[in-house]
Design an enzyme around this catalytic site. Sequence first.
Site, PDB file in Angstrom:
ATOM      1  N   LYS A   1       0.834  -1.212   0.000  1.00  0.00           N
ATOM      2  CA  LYS A   1       0.000   0.000   0.000  1.00  0.00           C
ATOM      3  C   LYS A   1       0.862   1.252   0.000  1.00  0.00           C
ATOM      4  O   LYS A   1       2.040   1.236   0.394  1.00  0.00           O
ATOM      5  CB  LYS A   1      -0.948   0.033   1.198  1.00  0.00           C
ATOM      6  CG  LYS A   1      -0.295  -0.072   2.587  1.00  0.00           C
ATOM      7  CD  LYS A   1       0.241   1.233   3.163  1.00  0.00           C
ATOM      8  CE  LYS A   1       0.942   1.072   4.498  1.00  0.00           C
ATOM      9  NZ  LYS A   1       1.731   2.227   4.939  1.00  0.00           N
TER      10      LYS A   1
ATOM     11  N   ASP B   1      -2.780  -2.297   9.686  1.00  0.00           N
ATOM     12  CA  ASP B   1      -2.841  -2.255   8.216  1.00  0.00           C
ATOM     13  C   ASP B   1      -3.416  -3.536   7.606  1.00  0.00           C
ATOM     14  O   ASP B   1      -3.732  -3.561   6.417  1.00  0.00           O
ATOM     15  CB  ASP B   1      -1.429  -2.075   7.617  1.00  0.00           C
ATOM     16  CG  ASP B   1      -0.846  -0.702   7.925  1.00  0.00           C
ATOM     17  OD1 ASP B   1      -1.619   0.193   8.308  1.00  0.00           O
ATOM     18  OD2 ASP B   1       0.376  -0.554   7.768  1.00  0.00           O
TER      19      ASP B   1
ATOM     20  N   GLY C   1       7.668   0.902   4.689  1.00  0.00           N
ATOM     21  CA  GLY C   1       6.503   1.777   4.792  1.00  0.00           C
ATOM     22  C   GLY C   1       5.399   1.416   3.815  1.00  0.00           C
ATOM     23  O   GLY C   1       4.470   2.189   3.586  1.00  0.00           O
TER      24      GLY C   1
HETATM   25  P1  ATP Z   1       4.368  -0.762   8.198  1.00  0.00           P
HETATM   26  O1  ATP Z   1       4.310   0.315   7.177  1.00  0.00           O
HETATM   27  O2  ATP Z   1       3.118  -1.630   8.270  1.00  0.00           O
HETATM   28  O3  ATP Z   1       4.850  -0.352   9.539  1.00  0.00           O
HETATM   29  P2  ATP Z   1       6.698  -1.693   6.857  1.00  0.00           P
HETATM   30  O4  ATP Z   1       6.233  -1.844   5.465  1.00  0.00           O
HETATM   31  O5  ATP Z   1       7.490  -0.477   7.186  1.00  0.00           O
HETATM   32  O6  ATP Z   1       5.446  -1.829   7.785  1.00  0.00           O
HETATM   33  P3  ATP Z   1       7.291  -4.482   7.071  1.00  0.00           P
HETATM   34  O7  ATP Z   1       8.130  -4.959   5.938  1.00  0.00           O
HETATM   35  O8  ATP Z   1       5.852  -4.798   7.024  1.00  0.00           O
HETATM   36  O9  ATP Z   1       7.541  -2.936   7.246  1.00  0.00           O
HETATM   37  O10 ATP Z   1       7.858  -5.100   8.422  1.00  0.00           O
HETATM   38  C1  ATP Z   1       8.561  -4.388   9.400  1.00  0.00           C
HETATM   39  C2  ATP Z   1       9.292  -5.365  10.315  1.00  0.00           C
HETATM   40  O11 ATP Z   1       8.422  -6.402  10.746  1.00  0.00           O
HETATM   41  C3  ATP Z   1      10.436  -6.036   9.624  1.00  0.00           C
HETATM   42  O12 ATP Z   1      11.631  -5.309   9.794  1.00  0.00           O
HETATM   43  C4  ATP Z   1      10.504  -7.423  10.286  1.00  0.00           C
HETATM   44  O13 ATP Z   1      11.403  -7.427  11.362  1.00  0.00           O
HETATM   45  C5  ATP Z   1       9.116  -7.645  10.863  1.00  0.00           C
HETATM   46  N1  ATP Z   1       8.310  -8.679  10.136  1.00  0.00           N
HETATM   47  C6  ATP Z   1       7.512  -9.600  10.693  1.00  0.00           C
HETATM   48  N2  ATP Z   1       6.909 -10.371   9.762  1.00  0.00           N
HETATM   49  C7  ATP Z   1       7.326  -9.943   8.577  1.00  0.00           C
HETATM   50  C8  ATP Z   1       7.054 -10.364   7.239  1.00  0.00           C
HETATM   51  N3  ATP Z   1       6.246 -11.382   6.963  1.00  0.00           N
HETATM   52  N4  ATP Z   1       7.640  -9.671   6.247  1.00  0.00           N
HETATM   53  C9  ATP Z   1       8.467  -8.628   6.540  1.00  0.00           C
HETATM   54  N5  ATP Z   1       8.771  -8.223   7.775  1.00  0.00           N
HETATM   55  C10 ATP Z   1       8.213  -8.858   8.805  1.00  0.00           C
END
Ligand code: ATP
Length: 324
Positions: free
Chosen positions: A31, A158, A120
């Site tokens: 997203k 989310d 993000g």
């Molecule tokens: P958001 O914007 O929802 O905060 P993001 O996109 O910044 O998330 P993600 O890749 O969703 O970040 O994940 C953040 C952290 O969550 C990662 O650094 C990891 O340690 C942990 N994590 C747990 N499960 C997962 C997964 N299936 N894929 C990726 N990261 C995961």
Amino acid sequence: MRPPTWHSEHVTLTPVDALPSREVRVRAPGKVNLSLRVGARQPDGYHPVSTVFQAVSVYEEVVASPHEGILVTVGGPQSDAVPTDDSNLAVRAARLLAERTGVVDDVHLHLVKGVPVAGGMAGGSADAAAALVACDALWSTGLSRDDLARLAASLGADVPFLLTGHTAVGAGRGDLLTPALTRGEFHWAFAVRDQGLSTAAVYAAFDARHRDAPPPAPSDADDVPLMQALLAGDAVALGRALHNDLQPAALDLAPDLAEPLQVARDAGALGVVVSGSGPTVAALARNRQHALVVAAAFTAAGVADRVLTAVGPVAGARVVSNGD
Ligand code: ATP
């Protein structure tokens, strides 16, 4: 090679482990927050938000197949950065579904990461949404989409949006969703960094910025021009209306994010914004061709480890194949 067989007088039996194993393949999008308005930290540690999500065609794939106990494996870019223990959001989703439906949580989940990790764009939440849909199909739990949405909300703010996809306004922690009417397609270019930003650290930087003057309560009333732009399919007006209250905090932690923001503006992006808590930078382009031009500008300027182009809105977590 033919599987070994047991012979009896009347029938020939094939051992169970030689039977073709069923596999459910689910795709869930990442997203971008078209608008993200954040209020003051509450005593429970959470921040109220008013956000407009759009699901984009950058996908996670979750392949669920039979296995004794839960096993998770990960492929795709940045897969080394993804935990494979119980903290993995896909594992948490599978366990929760098994617990609530009384089935045994036997599954191998293979995640193919297309969404930047800690970027993000909610890749982990997309995995959770996809794992719910995949295990529901594999275990034939037969839950309704509403039941899955309730489970999704308890996994993370989310996750419910990535189950439904398209474009939606999120209130509360982002999990109270109202679908948004949109016309046509919007084209995006993303500048991705290998080094992610911790969402918790970005919120802490946001709190530090507002220590003396608390931010106003977030309201979707401020997003009327954005909603009108979506309804009209007006990419120029949407570009002007993009907004992210977390952007200054993300720039405090990663000041060089100013570079991809400027590169996108120089390449004629209609609008550019840090996606969610960053560090991915999302640039809205005029059309598909222009999205490629903006992506090429990111590469040429050396301001991204990886670039992606995508279209939005797209559907949420969906089964793409359910068979052998
Ligand atoms: P958001 O914007 O929802 O905060 P993001 O996109 O910044 O998330 P993600 O890749 O969703 O970040 O994940 C953040 C952290 O969550 C990662 O650094 C990891 O340690 C942990 N994590 C747990 N499960 C997962 C997964 N299936 N894929 C990726 N990261 C995961």
